[in-house]
Design a protein around this motif. Structure first.
Motif, PDB file in Angstrom:
ATOM      1  N   TYR A  32       0.829  -1.202   0.000  1.00 38.08           N
ATOM      2  CA  TYR A  32       0.000   0.000   0.000  1.00 38.08           C
ATOM      3  C   TYR A  32       0.863   1.252   0.000  1.00 38.08           C
ATOM      4  O   TYR A  32       0.607   2.181  -0.755  1.00 38.08           O
ATOM      5  CB  TYR A  32      -0.925  -0.013   1.207  1.00 38.08           C
ATOM      6  N   GLU A  33       1.859   1.281   0.844  1.00 39.89           N
ATOM      7  CA  GLU A  33       2.666   2.490   0.994  1.00 39.89           C
ATOM      8  C   GLU A  33       4.128   2.130   1.195  1.00 39.89           C
ATOM      9  O   GLU A  33       4.439   1.141   1.870  1.00 39.89           O
ATOM     10  CB  GLU A  33       2.168   3.309   2.179  1.00 39.89           C
ATOM     11  N   THR A  52       1.849   6.295  -1.659  1.00 43.79           N
ATOM     12  CA  THR A  52       0.929   5.169  -1.711  1.00 43.79           C
ATOM     13  C   THR A  52       0.888   4.577  -3.120  1.00 43.79           C
ATOM     14  O   THR A  52       1.377   5.181  -4.078  1.00 43.79           O
ATOM     15  CB  THR A  52      -0.489   5.597  -1.326  1.00 43.79           C
ATOM     16  N   ASN A  53       0.289   3.398  -3.234  1.00 47.97           N
ATOM     17  CA  ASN A  53       0.199   2.788  -4.557  1.00 47.97           C
ATOM     18  C   ASN A  53      -0.771   3.531  -5.455  1.00 47.97           C
ATOM     19  O   ASN A  53      -0.796   3.299  -6.667  1.00 47.97           O
ATOM     20  CB  ASN A  53      -0.173   1.305  -4.451  1.00 47.97           C
ATOM     21  N   ASN A 100       0.370  -5.583   2.242  1.00 46.24           N
ATOM     22  CA  ASN A 100      -0.812  -6.427   2.313  1.00 46.24           C
ATOM     23  C   ASN A 100      -0.377  -7.850   1.975  1.00 46.24           C
ATOM     24  O   ASN A 100       0.037  -8.132   0.857  1.00 46.24           O
ATOM     25  CB  ASN A 100      -1.862  -5.938   1.306  1.00 46.24           C
ATOM     26  N   TYR A 105      -2.645  -6.135   6.850  1.00 52.35           N
ATOM     27  CA  TYR A 105      -1.640  -5.127   6.540  1.00 52.35           C
ATOM     28  C   TYR A 105      -0.640  -5.063   7.685  1.00 52.35           C
ATOM     29  O   TYR A 105      -1.022  -5.012   8.848  1.00 52.35           O
ATOM     30  CB  TYR A 105      -2.283  -3.751   6.351  1.00 52.35           C
TER      31      TYR A 105
END
Length: 119
Positions: A32-33, A52-53, A100, A105
């Protein structure tokens, strides 16, 4: 498990540039980040930048206009281009990733890489 490996630290004169790189590997469904924190001697760890993605990016005020983060989602890598380095940028820089695993997460950290700005 997830491993983050950093590279690119070193010694540079004020006004110089360095590029840090970080590669994530292991049990990754998606990230995600990714980003960077740093910790100077005698100080708390502070956020430098993260992305972030989805492309949302934040920078600490102290590095805006001098540092640039770039990320390759396909390779699970993140780079930090640091320009116009100042003495106060001296710190250990840590890469992080919010991963993830497919079920949850979790945040992972690299081992840290030393950046020293000195004349």
């Amino acid at each position: 498990q997830v491993q983050l490996v950093e590279s690119g630290g070193g010694l540079v004169q004020p006004g110089g540039s360095l590029r840090l790189s970080c590669a994530a590997s292991g049990s990754i469904f998606s990230i995600y980040e990714m980003g960077w924190y740093r910790q100077a001697p005698g100080k708390e760890r502070e956020m430098v930048t993260g992305t972030t993605n989805g492309g949302s990016t934040n920078y600490a005020d102290s590095v805006k206009g001098r540092f640039t983060i770039s990320r390759d989602n396909a390779k699970n890598t993140v780079d930090l281009q640091m320009n116009s380095l100042k003495l106060q940028d001296t710190a250990v820089y840590y890469c992080y990733a919010v991963v993830n695993s497919g079920r949850t997460y979790s945040t992972y950290w690299g081992q840290g890489t030393q950046v020293t700005v000195s004349s």
